[in-house]
Scaffold this active site. Structure first.
Site, mmCIF file in Angstrom:
data_model
loop_
_atom_site.group_PDB
_atom_site.id
_atom_site.type_symbol
_atom_site.label_atom_id
_atom_site.label_comp_id
_atom_site.label_asym_id
_atom_site.label_seq_id
_atom_site.Cartn_x
_atom_site.Cartn_y
_atom_site.Cartn_z
ATOM 1 N N CYS A 1 11.464 -44.501 21.982
ATOM 2 C CA CYS A 1 10.219 -44.285 22.711
ATOM 3 C C CYS A 1 9.127 -44.517 21.432
ATOM 4 O O CYS A 1 8.147 -44.731 21.894
ATOM 5 C CB CYS A 1 10.064 -42.763 23.113
ATOM 6 S SG CYS A 1 11.283 -42.240 23.858
ATOM 7 N N LYS B 1 1.357 -47.995 19.483
ATOM 8 C CA LYS B 1 1.593 -48.544 20.632
ATOM 9 C C LYS B 1 0.851 -49.721 20.859
ATOM 10 O O LYS B 1 0.920 -50.672 21.689
ATOM 11 C CB LYS B 1 1.074 -47.540 21.608
ATOM 12 C CG LYS B 1 1.894 -46.337 21.545
ATOM 13 C CD LYS B 1 3.194 -46.677 22.596
ATOM 14 C CE LYS B 1 4.291 -45.363 22.617
ATOM 15 N NZ LYS B 1 5.489 -45.888 23.102
ATOM 16 N N SER C 1 18.485 -46.893 20.975
ATOM 17 C CA SER C 1 18.659 -47.111 22.403
ATOM 18 C C SER C 1 18.083 -48.586 22.788
ATOM 19 O O SER C 1 16.889 -48.753 22.294
ATOM 20 C CB SER C 1 18.057 -45.839 23.043
ATOM 21 O OG SER C 1 17.797 -46.466 24.645
ATOM 22 N N CYS D 1 4.429 -36.785 19.312
ATOM 23 C CA CYS D 1 2.960 -37.595 19.811
ATOM 24 C C CYS D 1 1.568 -36.653 19.702
ATOM 25 O O CYS D 1 0.852 -37.119 19.779
ATOM 26 C CB CYS D 1 3.348 -38.040 21.135
ATOM 27 S SG CYS D 1 4.881 -39.323 21.278
ATOM 28 N N GLU E 1 22.622 -44.311 29.200
ATOM 29 C CA GLU E 1 23.238 -45.282 28.269
ATOM 30 C C GLU E 1 23.840 -44.258 27.310
ATOM 31 O O GLU E 1 24.753 -44.659 26.562
ATOM 32 C CB GLU E 1 21.893 -45.994 27.191
ATOM 33 C CG GLU E 1 22.213 -46.785 26.547
ATOM 34 C CD GLU E 1 21.006 -47.239 25.633
ATOM 35 O OE1 GLU E 1 20.051 -47.101 25.910
ATOM 36 O OE2 GLU E 1 21.368 -47.706 24.453
ATOM 37 N N GLU F 1 17.992 -43.741 29.572
ATOM 38 C CA GLU F 1 18.519 -43.400 28.124
ATOM 39 C C GLU F 1 19.801 -42.532 28.334
ATOM 40 O O GLU F 1 20.624 -42.577 27.551
ATOM 41 C CB GLU F 1 17.391 -43.147 27.347
ATOM 42 C CG GLU F 1 17.638 -43.118 25.951
ATOM 43 C CD GLU F 1 16.427 -43.084 25.055
ATOM 44 O OE1 GLU F 1 15.265 -43.590 25.306
ATOM 45 O OE2 GLU F 1 16.364 -42.247 24.018
#
Lengths: 405, 593
Positions: free
Chosen positions: B306, B365, B326, B522, B283, B280
């Site tokens: 993410c 997830k 991204s 998170c 990028e 990333e």
């Protein structure tokens, strides 16, 4: 013609005489006046003078809650806010109430002059008539009336405009904070109070919400003066009241009467001679049994009412009456708070179960405990007021509730 | 600050003006039971369980919504109050399917524990629990309306914190219930699957979809090689499932426990977090190069990818802005793709025999792993996703004495992670990790902050912004001389929306934006232990930064296993293989049925 019928005609005429006397005594709302001239007169007074007059008149909210109108206006006047609003609560949803509809149909000018008077006092610039959706058939006339007055306000450089909003059918939207939520495009659910609408109402700005009839009375107080208004009532309740009379009544309809009568006096005029109970104040009001007719006063002194008077004679099953109320409330509770949402359902299921024998008669104690908790712990007056009809009906007509009819 | 003073149960308390009676009682050391109240949410006053008595008042007051006023005399434990609470609990039980034995929420259910507290074992009221079928259409969340008590914590979470309103309060009166728009199954609703509703549901009406038994089955299958990876924030959350205090760091014990549970290899998502930074970060540099050196029209800001709930949010709500995200897969999916390719090759295992399990702080997830494009290894890259809570349950089921476990490390390869990877678990961490690497790649020097701690990026504000100026870059990057790289961070999708509205109008001043769907990132994920509160999340965040500071390597580009991966397998960041395995594309979801 049989003897009985002759007797009843004679009685009716006597009753009529009595009724006419009362109607004459409290003939304000439906008296035709020149509202434009009156409005010009109002503008010649100062807002302070008017506020003092309204306060002194003792006028209280005619929607049922009976909050002093002068106090409400004063609070809105003193509350800081860039914009202020006046809302006419025309979401007349209490079962058995239909007097606002008649006032809206016959005296819309008085409502708008009442709103303009309120705006003049509180410095409000926008007014809304929040009318229940079922009254849509009047929309055209009400809108035209708004236009007419808006043109006049513009001509007079009076900074106030009024428009119509329609509700969508929820009973709870007659509660002023739920009404404001509904007007804002949200779910029609009561807000937490405080803050009250007078400080944070529509668009979170100071807002006066007054009932149709209250506003019409404001106009009449401005027209007839204080003393006349004060002299109308039979006790110190101040003023008249428009009643919606229905049920097993000999005379039904909308009547303007002085406050302070006893239920007995009322039944003598409107009853069919066999009245066993009167539901005062709609489904959320109190059910007065015959034995209490003489001692129950209709007015702020005694039983407060939004004007609904439903008469029941001895052919009525009070079980079915109560069941009908509870079926209504379990659907019309907004569903937010647990006591009201679940409580309404349990009250209905409970009386059905006692009737069917799946719960013992002692279950009534459980239900009374429940309705009393609803009375002190619900979020708004809907859940709180259910104790009125439930306790009064089950107390006075318990044998009808649990026996087979 | 203006104060008011009142008495509660005879105790004098002085509180800030505007405090509620509930807060005042807490200050006086008095607990008041609550159900619809949650410290993250605007008080609703729905359940009425927190009622208290004010001397002289005809009605009881809901303490969660009533403001304390001077001279109030409040009683919280009168007969009237107790009876009201008991009746309300009975009512709630009547509306609730109290099938506690089979309920996944049993033990953490607040209705259950309050019913016990008030001796409400049964009620004479009729049961009126909702009878609609359980909605298990979503790969992440299961909705059982029969358990719902209409406290609307989920509805308020979804609107106040997430700005999504996948769940709304529908109908009125006896028909009131929590529904998706038009009562679509959750799978077809505009739901990001973040699970924040799950972590605030006081009962079992909203729970994660549980895959524990599937994982046990895989572990006990001798044919299968079961690989597990654990996300950065699990190591600071898991302890709470096992009677440890919030903020306990249990990395080593967790690795041991996973081995004892029978996983054949214990890998670390931190490894792929470092890998994410490499991809990333490059990028970002590629986009900056194209824009500033080659003068190409490149859309800024670039945004992190993410967080699968954030990605799904964008696909639903800003389908025309997807080019900002991204193209990197999330660390979970990068590792998943590598486990069944690079790892299988290296260990000589048939990838068809590998079962890949990941332990995540997150319910989204589970959805991410089920996305159709997540099969770049030729197999389903991640087979099962368990939340921190589910792992806690597995450890309890296995009879392991967690607090007595020896500590151990992750397996190699793909078990090494740097401090930069650990901080992925906290809001701002991905940005900090990226800057630690990008700045050094460009200038050859470490980021100019003491101990590498880029403190302006840390904190709890919903939206945070910072700029970092590039001075004296290496010759290859000379076009970046003097460039201020503007970055921003948002957590909670309601906050992300604030940034997105500018992006959509083309007014965003930022080059790089990090978004995590859940409050505080998170560590506050929808799969983390319950309860959650700002205080608990603060402790978990502190643990994350502590874990970072203790690691020998704290920059992703120093991860030796990542460097080896590039040397042996991927060749270079953004290379051909990277694109095949580590990058992805997004789907517009504005026209779902």
């Amino acid at each position: 013609m049989s003897q009985d019928a002759e007797k009843s005609t004679a009685k009716l005429s006597k009753v009529e005489k009595k009724l006419n006397l009362l109607k004459k005594r409290a003939h304000l709302i439906f008296r035709n006046i020149d509202c434009v001239k009156l409005f010009n007169r109002i503008l010649k007074k100062t807002p302070d003078e008017i506020l003092a007059t309204i306060t002194e008149s003792g006028l209280r909210g005619r929607g049922g809650a009976g909050f002093p109108t002068g106090m409400k206006w004063k609070a809105a006047l003193e509350a800081p806010g860039a914009v202020k609003y006046v809302i006419c609560n025309a979401d007349e949803g209490e079962p058995g109430t239909f007097k606002d509809r008649v006032i809206l149909e016959r005296q819309p000018d008085k409502i708008i002059v009442g709103m303009a008077t309120c705006a003049y006092v509180t410095k409000a610039t926008e007014g809304y008539i929040y009318m229940r959706g079922e009254y849509n058939f009047m929309s055209k006339e009400i809108k035209a009336c708004c236009e007419k007055w808006n043109d006049l306000f513009e001509k007079k450089d009076f900074p106030f405009r009024v428009s119509l909003r329609l509700g969508s059918g929820a009973y709870i939207c007659g509660e002023e904070t739920a009404l404001i939520e509904s007007m804002s495009g949200n779910r029609g659910e009561p807000r937490l109070r405080p803050p009250f609408p007078v400080s944070e109402g529509f668009n979170d700005m100071p807002t006066v919400v007054n009932n149709v009839e209250t506003l019409a009375y404001v106009t009449m107080i401005m027209d007839d003066g204080l003393d006349f208004f004060k002299s109308v009532a039979k006790d110190d309740s101040m003023g008249g009241k428009v009643f919606s009379v229905s049920g097993d009544a000999a005379i039904k309809g909308v009547f303007e009467l002085p406050l302070g009568m006893t239920v007995q006096e009322f039944v003598d005029i409107f009853g069919d001679g066999d009245t066993k109970a009167v539901q005062v104040g709609g489904f959320s009001g109190l059910c007065v049994p015959r034995k209490h007719f003489a001692t129950t006063i209709i007015g702020y002194r005694g039983v407060q009412t939004g004007g609904s008077m439903i008469l029941y004679n001895s052919t009525r099953s009070m079980y079915l009456v109560l069941k009908n109320y509870l079926e209504f409330f379990q659907e019309e509770s907004c569903g937010q708070c647990a006591p009201c949402r679940i409580g309404c359902q349990q009250l209905l299921l409970g009386i059905e179960a006692m009737r069917q024998g799946t719960r013992p008669l002692s279950h009534i104690d459980k239900l009374r405990e429940l309705v009393n908790v609803m009375g002190v712990a619900s979020k708004c007056k809907l859940g709180m007021s259910l104790a009125n009809p439930f306790n009064s009906i089950t107390e006075h007509f318990f044998e009808e509730i649990c026996s087979k009819w | 600050m203006e104060k008011v003073s009142l008495t509660i149960n005879g105790i004098n308390v002085e509180v800030r003006k505007g405090s509620t009676l509930l807060e005042a009682a807490k200050k006086a050391g008095i607990r008041i039971p609550t159900l619809c109240h949650h410290p993250d949410l605007v008080p609703a006053g729905n359940c009425r369980l927190c009622v208290v008595e004010q001397k002289g008042a005809p009605f009881l007051l809901a303490s969660c919504t009533t403001k304390a006023a001077d001279g109030m005399e409040i009683e919280t434990n009168t007969h009237r109050v107790r009876e009201a609470r008991r009746v309300i609990l009975e009512l709630l039980l009547a509306e609730h399917n109290a099938d506690c034995i089979s309920c996944p929420a049993s033990g953490k259910c607040q209705l259950q524990s309050l019913a016990h507290e008030y001796f409400v074992q049964k009620t004479d009221f009729m049961n009126i629990a909702d009878k609609s079928p359980i909605d298990d259409s979503s790969p992440s969340i299961v909705k059982d309306d029969s358990k719902c008590i209409r406290c609307l914590r989920c509805v308020r979470t979804c609107s106040e914190l997430m700005g999504v309103s996948a769940l709304v309060s529908a109908h009125k009166g006896r028909y009131t219930k929590v529904e998706t728009l038009l009562d679509k199954p959750l799978q077809y609703a505009v739901c990001t699957m973040c699970g924040q509703c799950v972590s605030r549901c006081p009962t079992g009406a909203l729970v994660e979809k549980n895959y524990v038994n599937d994982v046990w089955r895989a572990i006990s299958d001798p044919e299968k090689f079961v690989v597990v990876q654990t996300a950065p924030s699990v190591r600071v959350g898991l302890g709470e499932m096992l009677n440890m205090a919030p903020g306990s760091i249990v990395t080593g014990k967790m690795a041991t426990a996973l081995r004892q549970l029978g996983f054949d290899a214990v890998l670390d998502t931190n490894f792929s977090a470092d890998l994410t930074i490499m991809e990333e970060g490059h990028e970002l540099l590629q986009r900056l190069t194209k824009a500033l050196r080659d003068k190409e029209k490149i859309s800024f800001p670039m945004m992190t990818s993410c967080c699968p709930a954030w990605v799904k949010f964008m696909e639903h709500e800003y389908p025309d802005q997807l080019e900002h995200i991204s193209s990197c897969k999330s660390p979970q999916q990068m590792l998943g793709a590598l486990i069944k390719t690079y790892y299988a090759q290296k260990r000589g295992i048939d990838p068809s025999k590998i079962v890949s399990v990941s332990i995540m702080p997150c319910t989204a997830k589970k959805f991410e792993a089920s996305r159709l494009e997540m099969k770049s290894s030729g197999y389903t890259d991640v087979d099962y996703v368990l939340t921190t809570r589910e792992l806690g349950h597995m450890i309890r089921q296995s009879g392991i004495w967690f607090d007595e476990l020896e500590e151990s490390t992750f397996d190699s390869p793909m078990g090494e992670g740097t401090g930069a990877a650990v901080i992925f678990g906290a809001s701002g961490g991905v940005m900090e990790a990226a800057l630690r690497t990008v700045y050094e790649v460009v200038t050859g020097r470490e980021v100019p902050f003491e101990n590498l701690n880029i403190t302006p990026l840390r904190g709890t504000d919903g939206v945070r912004a910072a700029s970092i100026r590039i001075d004296k870059p290496l010759p290859d990057w000379s076009f970046l001389e003097g460039v201020e790289v503007n970055v921003a961070i948002a957590h909670g999708l309601a906050n992300a929306r604030k940034l997105m509205d500018d992006v959509e109008k083309g007014l965003s001043p930022y080059h790089f934006i990090e978004v995590m769907a859940c409050p505080n990132g998170c560590i506050g994920g929808g799969g983390q232990p319950m309860p959650t509160s700002p205080e608990i999340r603060r402790k978990r965040t502190a643990a994350i930064y502590e874990a970072d500071s203790k690691l020998p390597r704290r920059k992703s580009h120093e991860n030796s296993e990542v460097l080896a991966l590039y040397k042996d397998f991927l060749t270079e960041p953004l290379g051909h293989r990277s694109h095949e395995l580590l990058h992805t594309h997004y789907t517009k979801r504005d026209d779902l049925p």
